[in-house]
Design a protein around this motif. Structure first.
Motif, PDB file in Angstrom:
ATOM      1  N   ASP A 129       0.825  -1.273   0.166  1.00 15.52           N
ATOM      2  CA  ASP A 129      -0.049   0.139  -0.069  1.00 15.52           C
ATOM      3  C   ASP A 129       0.813   1.262  -0.030  1.00 15.52           C
ATOM      4  N   LEU A 130       0.415   2.173  -0.842  1.00 18.02           N
ATOM      5  CA  LEU A 130       1.154   3.484  -0.816  1.00 18.02           C
ATOM      6  C   LEU A 130       0.555   4.391   0.150  1.00 18.02           C
ATOM      7  N   LEU A 131       1.336   4.718   1.227  1.00 22.53           N
ATOM      8  CA  LEU A 131       0.794   5.476   2.315  1.00 22.53           C
ATOM      9  C   LEU A 131       0.907   6.841   2.345  1.00 22.53           C
ATOM     10  N   ASP A 132       2.005   7.237   1.660  1.00 21.87           N
ATOM     11  CA  ASP A 132       2.328   9.026   1.724  1.00 21.87           C
ATOM     12  C   ASP A 132       3.383   9.033   0.599  1.00 21.87           C
ATOM     13  N   TYR A 133       2.836  10.296  -0.338  1.00 23.87           N
ATOM     14  CA  TYR A 133       3.866  10.418  -1.200  1.00 23.87           C
ATOM     15  C   TYR A 133       4.263  11.891  -0.961  1.00 23.87           C
ATOM     16  N   ASP A 134       5.390  12.265  -0.140  1.00 27.04           N
ATOM     17  CA  ASP A 134       5.816  13.316   0.065  1.00 27.04           C
ATOM     18  C   ASP A 134       4.941  14.332   0.516  1.00 27.04           C
ATOM     19  N   GLY A 135       4.208  14.129   1.272  1.00 29.77           N
ATOM     20  CA  GLY A 135       2.929  14.808   1.802  1.00 29.77           C
ATOM     21  C   GLY A 135       1.796  15.362   1.018  1.00 29.77           C
ATOM     22  N   LEU A 136       1.926  14.786  -0.293  1.00 26.83           N
ATOM     23  CA  LEU A 136       1.022  15.049  -1.383  1.00 26.83           C
ATOM     24  C   LEU A 136      -0.351  14.602  -0.638  1.00 26.83           C
ATOM     25  N   THR A 137      -1.479  15.399  -0.997  1.00 22.81           N
ATOM     26  CA  THR A 137      -2.987  14.976  -0.913  1.00 22.81           C
ATOM     27  C   THR A 137      -3.483  14.917  -2.330  1.00 22.81           C
ATOM     28  N   LEU A 138      -4.017  13.703  -2.598  1.00 27.23           N
ATOM     29  CA  LEU A 138      -4.617  13.377  -3.791  1.00 27.23           C
ATOM     30  C   LEU A 138      -5.770  12.352  -3.522  1.00 27.23           C
ATOM     31  N   ILE A 139      -7.038  12.580  -4.403  1.00 30.53           N
ATOM     32  CA  ILE A 139      -8.255  11.657  -4.422  1.00 30.53           C
ATOM     33  C   ILE A 139      -8.193  11.428  -6.053  1.00 30.53           C
ATOM     34  N   SER A 140      -8.074  10.227  -6.479  1.00 32.13           N
ATOM     35  CA  SER A 140      -8.545  10.032  -7.766  1.00 32.13           C
ATOM     36  C   SER A 140      -9.253   8.645  -7.771  1.00 32.13           C
ATOM     37  N   ASN A 141      -9.885   8.095  -8.950  1.00 35.71           N
ATOM     38  CA  ASN A 141     -10.317   7.107  -8.881  1.00 35.71           C
ATOM     39  C   ASN A 141      -9.556   5.795  -8.324  1.00 35.71           C
ATOM     40  N   ASP A 142      -8.354   5.953  -8.664  1.00 33.00           N
ATOM     41  CA  ASP A 142      -7.477   4.760  -8.348  1.00 33.00           C
ATOM     42  C   ASP A 142      -6.483   5.012  -7.070  1.00 33.00           C
ATOM     43  N   LEU A 143      -6.181   6.181  -6.530  1.00 34.90           N
ATOM     44  CA  LEU A 143      -5.489   6.404  -5.482  1.00 34.90           C
ATOM     45  C   LEU A 143      -5.715   7.601  -4.803  1.00 34.90           C
ATOM     46  N   THR A 144      -5.810   7.461  -3.314  1.00 35.63           N
ATOM     47  CA  THR A 144      -6.084   8.322  -2.411  1.00 35.63           C
ATOM     48  C   THR A 144      -4.804   8.513  -1.584  1.00 35.63           C
ATOM     49  N   LEU A 145      -4.327   9.771  -1.338  1.00 33.81           N
ATOM     50  CA  LEU A 145      -3.273  10.004  -0.481  1.00 33.81           C
ATOM     51  C   LEU A 145      -3.539  11.143   0.451  1.00 33.81           C
ATOM     52  N   PRO A 146      -3.098  10.961   1.541  1.00 34.13           N
ATOM     53  CA  PRO A 146      -2.354   9.832   2.135  1.00 34.13           C
ATOM     54  C   PRO A 146      -3.523   8.684   2.279  1.00 34.13           C
ATOM     55  N   HIS A 147      -2.992   7.510   2.386  1.00 36.05           N
ATOM     56  CA  HIS A 147      -3.643   6.514   2.688  1.00 36.05           C
ATOM     57  C   HIS A 147      -5.160   6.690   3.686  1.00 36.05           C
ATOM     58  N   PRO A 148      -6.269   6.327   2.973  1.00 34.35           N
ATOM     59  CA  PRO A 148      -7.452   6.623   3.727  1.00 34.35           C
ATOM     60  C   PRO A 148      -7.385   6.127   5.344  1.00 34.35           C
ATOM     61  N   HIS A 149      -6.968   4.914   5.579  1.00 35.01           N
ATOM     62  CA  HIS A 149      -7.031   4.303   6.807  1.00 35.01           C
ATOM     63  C   HIS A 149      -5.802   4.256   7.435  1.00 35.01           C
ATOM     64  N   LEU A 150      -4.796   4.837   7.066  1.00 36.57           N
ATOM     65  CA  LEU A 150      -3.409   5.094   7.575  1.00 36.57           C
ATOM     66  C   LEU A 150      -3.434   5.181   9.239  1.00 36.57           C
ATOM     67  N   MET A 151      -4.169   6.216   9.578  1.00 38.26           N
ATOM     68  CA  MET A 151      -4.146   6.719  10.895  1.00 38.26           C
ATOM     69  C   MET A 151      -5.076   5.979  11.917  1.00 38.26           C
ATOM     70  N   GLU A 152      -5.591   4.735  11.243  1.00 38.62           N
ATOM     71  CA  GLU A 152      -6.323   3.747  12.209  1.00 38.62           C
ATOM     72  C   GLU A 152      -5.867   2.273  12.295  1.00 38.62           C
ATOM     73  N   ARG A 153      -4.515   2.307  11.848  1.00 40.66           N
ATOM     74  CA  ARG A 153      -4.190   0.839  11.669  1.00 40.66           C
ATOM     75  C   ARG A 153      -2.584   0.964  12.435  1.00 40.66           C
ATOM     76  N   ALA A 154      -2.683   0.240  13.672  1.00 38.79           N
ATOM     77  CA  ALA A 154      -1.467   0.254  14.434  1.00 38.79           C
ATOM     78  C   ALA A 154      -0.415  -0.714  13.645  1.00 38.79           C
ATOM     79  N   PHE A 155      -0.876  -1.825  12.824  1.00 41.04           N
ATOM     80  CA  PHE A 155       0.008  -2.729  12.391  1.00 41.04           C
ATOM     81  C   PHE A 155       0.874  -2.105  11.301  1.00 41.04           C
ATOM     82  N   VAL A 156       0.228  -0.922  10.734  1.00 43.35           N
ATOM     83  CA  VAL A 156       0.860   0.060   9.898  1.00 43.35           C
ATOM     84  C   VAL A 156       1.807   1.044  10.395  1.00 43.35           C
ATOM     85  N   LEU A 157       1.223   1.862  11.579  1.00 51.76           N
ATOM     86  CA  LEU A 157       1.864   2.957  12.244  1.00 51.76           C
ATOM     87  C   LEU A 157       2.956   2.700  13.155  1.00 51.76           C
TER      88      LEU A 157
END
Length: 158
Positions: free
Chosen positions: A97-125
């Motif tokens: 999973d792509l979590l963050d790209y240089d602090g960019l905020t992006l919402i498209s059909n294929d990609l949302t940055l930062p990852h929309p569930h990143l800050m909810e998942r201890a196994f990633v954080l």
């Protein structure tokens, strides 16, 4: 070069080997360099819990690819390694999973940055905080959020 952060997970076959191989594949792509890598962590399944435990890790990538091209590269590696998407949050040889790209905020059909569930998942954080202790996502500290969500079931592998 831009700095991107990814998470990797596997709960099928040689889990640790799958993470290492995915990182090797990424590092071999022109325009991607694996700059840092967390330890591997043994984690319980999340979402669909009727499956084997996972190995999770995070990596920092220095890249000249666009976010979309980096996502395509990650998905191609998943396919190359045999990932078949049969059920949401189900077992997988590899998940990248792509979590963050240089602090960019992006919402498209294929990609949302930062990852929309990143800050909810201890196994990633937890692994992300290991390699990016000063990283802020949407104004929130990755390290502070990792501490707040700490889970004793997430165990570093040595």
């Amino acid at each position: 070069m831009r700095r991107a952060y990814i998470s990797l997970g596997s709960n099928m076959g040689d889990k640790r080997g799958n993470i290492a191989l995915a990182l090797e594949h990424l590092d071999a792509i022109t325009g991607i360099h694996v700059a840092a890598r967390s330890h591997d962590y043994r984690t319980p399944p999340w979402g669909d819990t009727d499956q084997d435990w996972f190995i999770n890790a995070c990596a920092a990538l220095d890249t000249s690819l666009t976010p979309e091209a980096l996502l395509v590269a990650c998905l191609a590696i998943e396919t190359r390694m045999g990932r078949i998407r049969t059920r949401k949050w189900g077992p997988r040889v590899i998940d990248i999973d792509l979590l963050d790209y240089d602090g960019l905020t992006l919402i498209s059909n294929d990609l949302t940055l930062p990852h929309p569930h990143l800050m909810e998942r201890a196994f990633v954080l937890i692994p992300l905080a290991e390699i990016a202790s000063d990283l802020m996502i949407s104004g929130r500290s990755v390290t502070a959020t990792a501490h707040a969500l700490a889970d004793p079931a997430i165990i570093p592998y040595d």
